[in-house]
Design a protein around this motif. Structure first.
Motif, PDB file in Angstrom:
ATOM      1  N   GLY A  50      47.373  44.896  28.692  1.00 48.63           N
ATOM      2  CA  GLY A  50      46.707  46.163  28.380  1.00 48.63           C
ATOM      3  C   GLY A  50      45.742  46.580  29.469  1.00 48.63           C
ATOM      4  O   GLY A  50      45.663  47.767  29.844  1.00 48.63           O
ATOM      5  N   THR A  51      45.003  45.606  29.990  1.00 48.96           N
ATOM      6  CA  THR A  51      44.043  45.904  31.060  1.00 48.96           C
ATOM      7  C   THR A  51      44.761  46.387  32.326  1.00 48.96           C
ATOM      8  O   THR A  51      44.302  47.311  33.011  1.00 48.96           O
ATOM      9  N   PHE A  73      47.583  47.929  32.461  1.00 51.84           N
ATOM     10  CA  PHE A  73      48.073  49.303  32.236  1.00 51.84           C
ATOM     11  C   PHE A  73      46.947  50.318  32.414  1.00 51.84           C
ATOM     12  O   PHE A  73      47.123  51.362  33.043  1.00 51.84           O
ATOM     13  N   VAL A  74      45.760  49.994  31.875  1.00 52.08           N
ATOM     14  CA  VAL A  74      44.619  50.905  32.011  1.00 52.08           C
ATOM     15  C   VAL A  74      44.195  51.002  33.475  1.00 52.08           C
ATOM     16  O   VAL A  74      43.884  52.086  33.990  1.00 52.08           O
ATOM     17  N   LEU A  75      44.190  49.887  34.180  1.00 54.54           N
ATOM     18  CA  LEU A  75      43.746  49.852  35.570  1.00 54.54           C
ATOM     19  C   LEU A  75      44.735  50.554  36.501  1.00 54.54           C
ATOM     20  O   LEU A  75      44.348  51.355  37.356  1.00 54.54           O
ATOM     21  N   ARG A 130      47.438  52.477  35.490  1.00 53.57           N
ATOM     22  CA  ARG A 130      47.964  53.722  34.901  1.00 53.57           C
ATOM     23  C   ARG A 130      49.464  53.872  35.150  1.00 53.57           C
ATOM     24  O   ARG A 130      49.984  54.969  35.386  1.00 53.57           O
ATOM     25  N   ASP A 131      50.153  52.747  35.094  1.00 53.61           N
ATOM     26  CA  ASP A 131      51.594  52.738  35.331  1.00 53.61           C
ATOM     27  C   ASP A 131      52.181  51.535  34.594  1.00 53.61           C
ATOM     28  O   ASP A 131      51.928  50.387  34.976  1.00 53.61           O
ATOM     29  N   ALA A 187      52.408  47.533  35.525  1.00 54.75           N
ATOM     30  CA  ALA A 187      51.725  46.595  34.628  1.00 54.75           C
ATOM     31  C   ALA A 187      52.665  45.466  34.204  1.00 54.75           C
ATOM     32  O   ALA A 187      52.279  44.296  34.157  1.00 54.75           O
TER      33      ALA A 187
END
Length: 255
Positions: A191-192, A194-196, A198-199, A203
């Motif tokens: 999850g982190t 993906f947030v970091l 943004r792809d 991720a």
């Protein structure tokens, strides 16, 4: 499989390992296990309870890890044979109490270690070898199941406990919690990422280097025919901690 041993942290030539092995050889074991009985006042001297206790002790003594046992049933049976010349147990609570009183009048008895003064609680003492936590947990389950079966209807409660049982259950739960937390950490990392980044594609790619060390560790333990212990389960968290930092640096610089 999860397992734990008293000597897992020591090599065979370590003084502690040698001392414990010697103790097990000479006295049958070093780890105490207790089968606790709890009932009404005086109930531990009832013939049916003493007979059940003797049967449970016999079953406990037959376990491969057991080196020595003692219980009120074995004590009272020994006293009964000394006083009457006949093997077996007293046929009434009153007779058992009378024989105990005669024995106590002749001197101090060690029976107070396995029988309470009000005769409402008793225990079987066991000295066991270090056969591994999984074996201790199995013995607890088997003895409690057998005790519940033969004491059904008496109201006597039975619990198998002691250092060996508590340590085995604690380590087993610790390893289970560590494995669960590893899965949770992996989900948080994904999850982190993906947030970091943004792809989601990146991720997922970044998650692979974090997963590979865990698979490698499990595969290596399997090839070595090793068991999950506190001494090797820690490598899971260490591997994730090392991999995730490098993964973030690499992916960010790649971008």
């Amino acid at each position: 499989q999860t397992n734990s041993r008293l000597l897992e942290m020591y090599h065979t030539e370590h003084p502690t390992h040698i001392a414990i092995e010697l103790a097990q050889e000479q006295v049958g074991g070093v780890i105490p296990v207790f089968v606790h009985f709890k009932g009404a006042e005086g109930q531990m001297l009832e013939p049916e309870v003493l007979t059940a206790m003797k049967d449970i002790e016999t079953r406990a003594r037959a376990e491969p890890l057991t080196g020595w046992t003692a219980s009120p049933a074995s004590w009272i049976g020994h006293l009964h044979e000394l006083l009457t010349g006949e093997p077996g147990l007293p046929d009434s609570r009153a007779l058992a109490a009378q024989e105990l009183l005669l024995a106590e009048m002749s001197g101090e008895l060690a029976i107070d270690r396995v029988l309470s003064d009000d005769r409402a609680r008793a225990r079987i003492m066991m000295i066991s070898r270090d056969e591994g936590g999984r074996e201790f947990i199995r013995v607890k389950r088997d003895l409690e199941s057998y005790a519940a079966q033969i004491l059904q209807g008496t109201g006597v409660q039975v619990e198998v406990t002691g250092d060996g049982i508590l340590a085995s259950a604690g380590v087993d739960q610790l390893i289970t919690d560590l494995l669960k937390s590893t899965g949770l950490v992996f989900a948080v990392i994904l999850g982190t990422m993906f947030v970091l980044l943004r792809d989601m594609r990146l991720a997922l790619i970044a998650a692979i280097p974090n997963l590979v060390p865990l698979v490698f560790i499990v595969a290596t333990l399997g090839l070595m025919d090793a068991e999950l212990q506190t001494s090797n389960i820690v490598s899971f968290t260490v591997a994730i901690g090392l991999a995730v930092d490098d993964t973030i640096h690499f992916i960010v610089r790649y971008q």
